[in-house]
Design a protein around this motif. Structure first.
Motif, mmCIF file in Angstrom:
data_model
loop_
_atom_site.group_PDB
_atom_site.id
_atom_site.type_symbol
_atom_site.label_atom_id
_atom_site.label_comp_id
_atom_site.label_asym_id
_atom_site.label_seq_id
_atom_site.Cartn_x
_atom_site.Cartn_y
_atom_site.Cartn_z
ATOM 1 N N GLN A 109 -3.399 19.235 -8.282
ATOM 2 C CA GLN A 109 -3.861 18.157 -7.409
ATOM 3 C C GLN A 109 -3.136 18.198 -6.069
ATOM 4 O O GLN A 109 -2.979 17.172 -5.406
ATOM 5 C CB GLN A 109 -3.622 16.808 -8.096
ATOM 6 N N ILE A 110 -2.712 19.405 -5.672
ATOM 7 C CA ILE A 110 -1.921 19.548 -4.453
ATOM 8 C C ILE A 110 -2.704 19.117 -3.218
ATOM 9 O O ILE A 110 -2.130 18.560 -2.270
ATOM 10 C CB ILE A 110 -1.413 21.007 -4.298
ATOM 11 N N PHE A 111 -4.025 19.333 -3.236
ATOM 12 C CA PHE A 111 -4.843 18.933 -2.085
ATOM 13 C C PHE A 111 -4.852 17.415 -1.936
ATOM 14 O O PHE A 111 -4.648 16.882 -0.839
ATOM 15 C CB PHE A 111 -6.270 19.461 -2.248
ATOM 16 N N ALA A 112 -5.075 16.708 -3.049
ATOM 17 C CA ALA A 112 -5.085 15.244 -3.005
ATOM 18 C C ALA A 112 -3.708 14.702 -2.627
ATOM 19 O O ALA A 112 -3.599 13.747 -1.848
ATOM 20 C CB ALA A 112 -5.519 14.685 -4.367
ATOM 21 N N ILE A 113 -2.650 15.307 -3.170
ATOM 22 C CA ILE A 113 -1.291 14.878 -2.844
ATOM 23 C C ILE A 113 -1.012 15.076 -1.360
ATOM 24 O O ILE A 113 -0.422 14.212 -0.699
ATOM 25 C CB ILE A 113 -0.270 15.638 -3.710
ATOM 26 N N SER A 114 -1.449 16.209 -0.830
ATOM 27 C CA SER A 114 -1.245 16.495 0.592
ATOM 28 C C SER A 114 -1.970 15.472 1.472
ATOM 29 O O SER A 114 -1.426 15.002 2.480
ATOM 30 C CB SER A 114 -1.738 17.906 0.926
ATOM 31 N N LEU A 121 0.823 -1.211 0.000
ATOM 32 C CA LEU A 121 0.000 0.000 0.000
ATOM 33 C C LEU A 121 0.856 1.261 0.000
ATOM 34 O O LEU A 121 0.558 2.235 -0.701
ATOM 35 C CB LEU A 121 -0.932 -0.012 1.212
ATOM 36 N N GLN A 122 1.946 1.255 0.784
ATOM 37 C CA GLN A 122 2.809 2.427 0.829
ATOM 38 C C GLN A 122 3.446 2.705 -0.532
ATOM 39 O O GLN A 122 3.455 3.844 -1.002
ATOM 40 C CB GLN A 122 3.895 2.232 1.885
ATOM 41 N N LEU A 123 3.953 1.654 -1.170
ATOM 42 C CA LEU A 123 4.546 1.829 -2.488
ATOM 43 C C LEU A 123 3.507 2.278 -3.512
ATOM 44 O O LEU A 123 3.770 3.134 -4.365
ATOM 45 C CB LEU A 123 5.196 0.524 -2.942
ATOM 46 N N LEU A 124 2.304 1.719 -3.394
ATOM 47 C CA LEU A 124 1.244 2.078 -4.325
ATOM 48 C C LEU A 124 0.825 3.536 -4.157
ATOM 49 O O LEU A 124 0.633 4.265 -5.143
ATOM 50 C CB LEU A 124 0.043 1.158 -4.111
ATOM 51 N N LEU A 125 0.696 4.000 -2.911
ATOM 52 C CA LEU A 125 0.328 5.394 -2.668
ATOM 53 C C LEU A 125 1.406 6.353 -3.160
ATOM 54 O O LEU A 125 1.104 7.425 -3.687
ATOM 55 C CB LEU A 125 0.066 5.618 -1.176
ATOM 56 N N MET A 126 2.670 5.964 -2.999
ATOM 57 C CA MET A 126 3.748 6.785 -3.538
ATOM 58 C C MET A 126 3.662 6.869 -5.065
ATOM 59 O O MET A 126 3.887 7.929 -5.662
ATOM 60 C CB MET A 126 5.105 6.212 -3.116
ATOM 61 N N GLY A 127 3.309 5.723 -5.698
ATOM 62 C CA GLY A 127 3.126 5.731 -7.143
ATOM 63 C C GLY A 127 1.968 6.619 -7.566
ATOM 64 O O GLY A 127 2.044 7.326 -8.575
ATOM 65 N N ILE A 128 0.892 6.619 -6.771
ATOM 66 C CA ILE A 128 -0.264 7.475 -7.066
ATOM 67 C C ILE A 128 0.120 8.951 -6.957
ATOM 68 O O ILE A 128 -0.319 9.787 -7.759
ATOM 69 C CB ILE A 128 -1.429 7.139 -6.118
ATOM 70 N N ILE A 129 0.955 9.286 -5.977
ATOM 71 C CA ILE A 129 1.421 10.672 -5.839
ATOM 72 C C ILE A 129 2.175 11.102 -7.091
ATOM 73 O O ILE A 129 1.973 12.218 -7.606
ATOM 74 C CB ILE A 129 2.305 10.814 -4.582
ATOM 75 N N VAL A 130 3.022 10.208 -7.608
ATOM 76 C CA VAL A 130 3.759 10.516 -8.840
ATOM 77 C C VAL A 130 2.791 10.739 -9.998
ATOM 78 O O VAL A 130 2.941 11.683 -10.784
ATOM 79 C CB VAL A 130 4.751 9.379 -9.171
ATOM 80 N N VAL A 131 1.769 9.871 -10.116
ATOM 81 C CA VAL A 131 0.777 10.010 -11.184
ATOM 82 C C VAL A 131 0.034 11.340 -11.065
ATOM 83 O O VAL A 131 -0.204 12.031 -12.066
ATOM 84 C CB VAL A 131 -0.214 8.829 -11.145
ATOM 85 N N LEU A 132 -0.315 11.734 -9.836
ATOM 86 C CA LEU A 132 -1.014 13.005 -9.630
ATOM 87 C C LEU A 132 -0.138 14.198 -9.986
ATOM 88 O O LEU A 132 -0.629 15.204 -10.514
ATOM 89 C CB LEU A 132 -1.483 13.110 -8.175
ATOM 90 N N VAL A 133 1.152 14.085 -9.717
ATOM 91 C CA VAL A 133 2.074 15.162 -10.089
ATOM 92 C C VAL A 133 2.116 15.304 -11.612
ATOM 93 O O VAL A 133 2.053 16.419 -12.158
ATOM 94 C CB VAL A 133 3.489 14.888 -9.531
ATOM 95 N N VAL A 134 2.223 14.162 -12.317
ATOM 96 C CA VAL A 134 2.232 14.181 -13.784
ATOM 97 C C VAL A 134 0.916 14.742 -14.316
ATOM 98 O O VAL A 134 0.899 15.552 -15.255
ATOM 99 C CB VAL A 134 2.485 12.757 -14.340
#
Length: 232
Positions: free
Chosen positions: A207-212, A185-198
């Protein structure tokens, strides 16, 4: 690096690539209001069909478990029946969780797309049904192991009582599954953060709110785990 981490990283990369492709297509495709509404109807219909199939699946699994626990079996068949019941129980709980999360996602999608009618009502219906099914499954342990003092889900300190009623082998399986799940889950959430940044960079929609929120969730879950270990 273990195999589970590699699988999660590959899945995150594939998710990022597919998300980028979808964003590129949507960004360069001009849809009329009618076409957009039609596509949304197709998406909602497909998701409702999936939810219906999931609901029928976990209901069937529940009935199969109840049927197996009522059967009179010989000592030679007992181990095989126990293994089958455990597999059915794991299948049912997994499908219930899938249904629960998908119904939440569908309800969120309905609200975002201003679909406050039948779509939202059906999403809420499937969510309530999956929550009720989850309680039924958790209380099913009384029927599977009537001679053991498994707690009801409504009891206080449910987790502690569940661990107390479980044997060493069951605790080992639960802990191993939780550790694997937390790491993935931790690795997956980190991957999601990268996707949101892109996504933010490509579309210009921050998407700064979702990333936060994701970062706060990661900090909270890690702090909760390590503080629990520290204070034991």
């Amino acid at each position: 690096m273990n195999k589970e981490a590699v699988k999660v990283i590959i899945a995150a990369l594939l998710g990022g690539i597919s998300s980028y492709f979808v964003m590129f297509v949507l960004k360069n495709t001009n849809l009329s209001q009618f076409e957009r509404s039609l596509y949304l109807d197709y998406i909602f219909t497909g998701l409702f069909v999936i939810l219906t199939i999931l609901t029928l699946s976990y209901v069937i699994r529940y009935l199969q478990i109840r049927q197996l626990t009522r059967r009179s079996v010989s000592s030679d068949e007992e181990d095989a029946i126990d293994d089958q019941v455990n597999r059915y129980y794991a299948d049912g709980m997994m499908i219930v969780q899938f249904s629960n999360l998908l119904s939440i996602g569908l309800a969120s999608f309905s609200i975002i797309e201003n679909q406050f009618g039948l779509h939202l009502i059906l999403s809420g219906f499937f969510f309530v049904i999956s929550c009720i099914a989850s309680v039924f499954y958790l209380n099913l342990m009384h029927h599977i192991y009537p001679d053991r003092q498994f707690p009801k889900y409504s009891e206080t300190n449910y987790i502690k009582k569940l661990f107390a009623a479980s044997d060493d082998g069951e605790r080992h399986v639960m802990l191993e599954g939780l550790i694997r799940s937390q790491s993935s889950l931790q690795l997956l959430l980190m991957g999601i953060i990268v996707v949101l940044v892109v996504y933010s960079y490509e579309t210009g929609q921050s998407q700064i709110f979702a990333i936060s929120l994701l970062i706060i969730a990661l900090i909270w879950s890690n702090a909760k785990y390590f503080l629990h270990v520290r204070n034991r």
